[in-house]
Design a protein around this motif. Structure first.
Motif, PDB file in Angstrom:
ATOM      1  N   THR A 418       4.841  14.447   1.455  1.00 40.50           N
ATOM      2  CA  THR A 418       3.785  13.642   0.857  1.00 40.50           C
ATOM      3  C   THR A 418       4.124  12.161   1.031  1.00 40.50           C
ATOM      4  O   THR A 418       5.290  11.775   1.050  1.00 40.50           O
ATOM      5  CB  THR A 418       3.602  13.942  -0.638  1.00 40.50           C
ATOM      6  OG1 THR A 418       4.757  13.488  -1.359  1.00 40.50           O
ATOM      7  CG2 THR A 418       3.428  15.434  -0.878  1.00 40.50           C
ATOM      8  N   ALA A 419       3.109  11.346   1.135  1.00 38.17           N
ATOM      9  CA  ALA A 419       3.285   9.900   1.233  1.00 38.17           C
ATOM     10  C   ALA A 419       2.143   9.227   0.486  1.00 38.17           C
ATOM     11  O   ALA A 419       1.013   9.744   0.461  1.00 38.17           O
ATOM     12  CB  ALA A 419       3.307   9.449   2.685  1.00 38.17           C
ATOM     13  N   LEU A 437      -3.623   5.265  -1.704  1.00 44.16           N
ATOM     14  CA  LEU A 437      -4.045   6.109  -0.592  1.00 44.16           C
ATOM     15  C   LEU A 437      -2.920   7.097  -0.338  1.00 44.16           C
ATOM     16  O   LEU A 437      -1.771   6.698  -0.127  1.00 44.16           O
ATOM     17  CB  LEU A 437      -4.309   5.266   0.656  1.00 44.16           C
ATOM     18  CG  LEU A 437      -4.717   6.041   1.916  1.00 44.16           C
ATOM     19  CD1 LEU A 437      -6.049   6.749   1.705  1.00 44.16           C
ATOM     20  CD2 LEU A 437      -4.788   5.104   3.124  1.00 44.16           C
ATOM     21  N   GLY A 438      -3.255   8.393  -0.407  1.00 45.33           N
ATOM     22  CA  GLY A 438      -2.232   9.421  -0.276  1.00 45.33           C
ATOM     23  C   GLY A 438      -2.514  10.376   0.861  1.00 45.33           C
ATOM     24  O   GLY A 438      -3.665  10.594   1.262  1.00 45.33           O
ATOM     25  N   ALA A 439      -1.451  10.932   1.388  1.00 52.87           N
ATOM     26  CA  ALA A 439      -1.544  11.947   2.435  1.00 52.87           C
ATOM     27  C   ALA A 439      -0.517  13.026   2.152  1.00 52.87           C
ATOM     28  O   ALA A 439       0.594  12.739   1.680  1.00 52.87           O
ATOM     29  CB  ALA A 439      -1.324  11.337   3.811  1.00 52.87           C
ATOM     30  N   LEU A 457      -6.050  14.213   2.614  1.00 50.16           N
ATOM     31  CA  LEU A 457      -6.114  12.780   2.374  1.00 50.16           C
ATOM     32  C   LEU A 457      -6.728  12.578   0.987  1.00 50.16           C
ATOM     33  O   LEU A 457      -7.712  13.251   0.638  1.00 50.16           O
ATOM     34  CB  LEU A 457      -6.973  12.073   3.425  1.00 50.16           C
ATOM     35  CG  LEU A 457      -6.367  11.924   4.824  1.00 50.16           C
ATOM     36  CD1 LEU A 457      -7.378  11.243   5.750  1.00 50.16           C
ATOM     37  CD2 LEU A 457      -5.068  11.126   4.781  1.00 50.16           C
ATOM     38  N   SER A 458      -6.167  11.676   0.205  1.00 51.31           N
ATOM     39  CA  SER A 458      -6.655  11.490  -1.164  1.00 51.31           C
ATOM     40  C   SER A 458      -6.668  10.017  -1.523  1.00 51.31           C
ATOM     41  O   SER A 458      -5.997   9.191  -0.889  1.00 51.31           O
ATOM     42  CB  SER A 458      -5.800  12.269  -2.163  1.00 51.31           C
ATOM     43  OG  SER A 458      -4.461  11.806  -2.142  1.00 51.31           O
ATOM     44  N   ALA A 487     -10.527  13.756  -2.839  1.00 50.80           N
ATOM     45  CA  ALA A 487      -9.647  14.289  -1.795  1.00 50.80           C
ATOM     46  C   ALA A 487     -10.476  14.955  -0.708  1.00 50.80           C
ATOM     47  O   ALA A 487     -11.588  15.458  -0.955  1.00 50.80           O
ATOM     48  CB  ALA A 487      -8.645  15.274  -2.390  1.00 50.80           C
ATOM     49  N   GLN A 488      -9.897  14.988   0.499  1.00 51.67           N
ATOM     50  CA  GLN A 488     -10.503  15.667   1.647  1.00 51.67           C
ATOM     51  C   GLN A 488      -9.440  16.540   2.288  1.00 51.67           C
ATOM     52  O   GLN A 488      -8.399  16.042   2.726  1.00 51.67           O
ATOM     53  CB  GLN A 488     -11.022  14.652   2.659  1.00 51.67           C
ATOM     54  CG  GLN A 488     -11.552  15.259   3.944  1.00 51.67           C
ATOM     55  CD  GLN A 488     -12.878  15.975   3.743  1.00 51.67           C
ATOM     56  OE1 GLN A 488     -13.758  15.447   3.053  1.00 51.67           O
ATOM     57  NE2 GLN A 488     -13.032  17.166   4.316  1.00 51.67           N
TER      58      GLN A 488
END
Length: 652
Positions: A418-419, A437-439, A457-458, A487-488
């Protein structure tokens, strides 16, 4: 910047005889002890008595013991003040060597205790005394005390307060000093908060004076002073008239602050952080805001503010912040235990000032399910996080986090990286806003099913309000956290949003944190998708520590064909906990938790599970060490019959 006032003494500066029965008006000064008569104030007397007790030599075998009685007055506050002021009471365990020593102590209290009467508004009162049933000046007393000394018999000592009538406040006036701004003084007088007819106690009068100065400083007058204060006692009317004369001084704005004491932190960076008050109208609140901004960087062990003593010709007030830096690096270890998952441990290393701008780098590793039969069931996580404050020359913190993790829970498994990159800003002293912004890339599966790859992606958004008095052991106030995470899921082309609101409330019902009622509520919803269409870690679960104690971790909610919880699309939780302080550092708690996980996005209370239990607390400097035992009150197939939870900090 604060003003400190000592307790007053009385100094007669004028007297006149009234028309009836010696009506006497005394003009008195509210002044700090030290000039003129050396009679100690009510607030100083206990401390002086304690100092005398410490200086008293260890009594010889021939010391003259005594027992003290202070006759009750019917006023509990006055009785407490008399006991606290009495040197006889403070020195009772260190008796004098002979009769003259005891008589001297009694004489000192007879002189000292009227100050306590005046402090509570009994301005015409005095103190009587008896020693062994005799007056202190009785000719028979020396022989009586000598006999008691020979026999080793304790002597009875009685203090006899004669408070008389309680005086009231009479006329109260606040006037501007010569050349002072009358409007500013009138505005300050509106905050006086004392009125004619109230008991003429000293403490409210001094507190009113403090409020006068605070009011002037709050409106931009940093050098406000009391030029004159006088109180006039009228024994005939039994009132105390009080008059203040105030000099507000000039209105000022802040000059650019100066920060001193830093060694490794860049001066330009600190000047920018502290300098946001430059040009603002002076207020103590602005001083504290700037001080908190420096303290909140996490670099300093202490931050002290010192406003200047004079306003410059341009109307600017200089101010200096003195800082003391903390060590650059720290390392920590923590652990916890839960019956369902056994031991867990965490270790971290932190650098608090990586590039001289309070950048904080934190490396962390965590492992759980220690002691399980197979290493295949271990959970672990390693992460690195960097916080960089004051980005873009604004009070905004840039956060960067990356983690690699492995989870093997009873309800699902996950391997992921996670990042997240985010911006965080405090709004006032209580609110914190965050956007990120998260991935996340990995594979996951409900228990017993094959792993499936996912990519998410969130956009996590949060708002947090914290009105509590302590991070790890809150005793009053509350917290509210609002989370919204659109989220997507890229591989499954699924769009959804996770919504969650958490609130806690802490009520100090007994006082001083001895008995606290803690309440918690949680509402969650998965909008735009069904629970089974999103990866399992994105669903709602309940049960275990921090949720519904007494039930297995994540065990509450809809179940699948294997009988294991599958996670739901909504969440309701609530907790009630009573926290009671016992003797010393020990405390205890009793609690009831409840939770329900629904299959649709609408939170519902069907199939609610309730757990109850009790625990002990051991208070430390960094928060309480907690040990709780809980049992389920609503049976659930496959769940344990109890839960044991050990950790640092309160449960919520």
């Amino acid at each position: 910047m604060t003003a400190q006032l000592n307790a007053p003494r009385l100094k007669v500066i004028a007297a006149r005889r009234g028309p009836r029965l010696g009506c006497l008006a005394l003009a008195v000064l509210l002044a700090a002890p030290g000039a003129g008569s050396q009679a100690p104030s009510p607030l100083q007397a206990p401390a002086q008595a304690q100092a005398q007790a410490q200086a008293q030599p260890v009594p010889a075998a021939t010391s003259l013991a005594y027992t003290l009685t202070i006759q009750p007055t019917g006023d509990d506050a006055l009785d407490a003040a008399l006991a606290a002021t009495s040197g006889l009471r403070a020195l009772e365990s260190a008796p004098p060597e002979d009769g003259p020593g005891l008589i001297a102590r009694v004489a000192e209290d007879v002189r000292r205790l009227p100050a306590a009467l005046r402090a509570e508004g009994y301005w015409a009162g005095d103190i009587g005394a008896e020693i062994a049933g005799l007056a202190p000046d009785s000719p028979a007393l020396p022989a009586t005390l000598a006999a008691a000394l020979r026999d080793g018999t304790p002597v009875s000592v009685s203090l006899l307060p004669r408070p008389g009538p309680r005086y009231a406040l009479g006329a109260i006036a606040v006037r501007p000093a010569e050349g002072a701004d009358p409007a500013a003084v009138a505005a300050a007088a509106a905050r006086l908060d004392i009125a004619p007819g109230e008991p003429a106690r000293i403490a409210p009068v001094l507190a009113a004076e403090t409020r006068l100065i605070a009011s002037l400083r709050d409106t931009g007058h940093p050098l406000a002073t009391v030029v004159a204060r006088e109180a006039v006692l009228d024994y005939d009317r039994q009132v105390l008239d009080v008059t203040w004369r105030l000099a507000p001084g000039p209105v000022a704005r802040f000059a650019a602050p100066v920060v001193t004491g830093q060694q490794r932190t860049r001066s330009a960076f600190l000047d920018r952080v502290a300098g946001r008050i430059t040009g603002e109208a002076f207020t103590p609140a602005a001083v504290e805001r700037a001080r908190q901004a420096l303290a909140g960087l996490g670099v300093f062990a202490s931050v002290r503010a010192q406003p200047g003593s004079a306003v410059a010709a341009d109307g600017k007030l200089p101010i200096t912040f003195s800082v003391q830096e903390r060590p650059l690096r720290s390392i920590g270890v923590s652990g916890a235990y839960e019956t369902n998952y056994g031991l867990s441990g965490r270790v971290w290393w932190e650098h608090r000032n990586l590039f001289g701008g309070a950048e904080r780098l934190r490396l962390e590793a965590e492992v759980s399910r220690l002691g399980v039969s197979s290493t295949e069931d271990l959970n672990y996580r390693v992460s690195a996080g960097l916080r960089s404050p004051d980005v873009l020359n604004q009070p905004i913190t840039l956060t960067t986090d990356i983690s690699a993790l492995r989870e093997r829970l009873t309800v699902y498994g996950r391997d992921a990286v996670t990042a997240q990159v985010g911006l965080e800003r405090m709004i006032g002293p209580r609110w914190t806003l965050r956007a990120a912004l998260g991935a996340e890339v990995g594979r996951a599966a409900p228990d017993g099913e094959p792993f499936a790859d996912y990519q998410i992606l969130s956009l996590p958004l949060s708002a947090r309000w914290d009105g509590t008095n302590d991070l790890l052991d809150p005793r009053r106030g509350g917290r509210v956290t609002l989370l919204a995470t659109p989220a997507q899921e890229l591989l499954g082309e699924q769009s959804y949003a996770i919504l969650k609101a958490t609130g806690t409330l802490y009520l100090d019902l007994v006082g001083e944190g001895r008995g606290v009622l803690a309440l918690r509520g949680v509402v969650g919803s998965l909008a735009g998708a069904t629970a089974t269409s999103v990866p399992p870690q994105q669903r709602f679960y309940a049960g275990g520590a921090g949720s519904v104690r007494g039930y297995d971790f994540l065990s509450i909610g809809p179940v699948g064909p294997t009988g294991q919880p599958t996670g739901g699309a909504s969440l309701l939780e609530g907790s009630v906990e009573w926290r009671q302080r016992l003797a010393g550092p020990w405390g205890m708690a009793v609690f009831v938790d409840a939770g329900a996980v629904g299959e649709t996005y609408r939170p519902e209370a069907r199939n609610t599970r309730i757990g109850a239990g009790a625990g002990v607390r051991y208070m430390t400097a960094i928060g309480p060490i907690r040990a709780d035992v809980a049992v389920p009150l609503v049976s659930q197939e496959g769940s344990s019959g109890y839960g044991l939870y050990i950790g640092l900090g309160q449960a919520f």
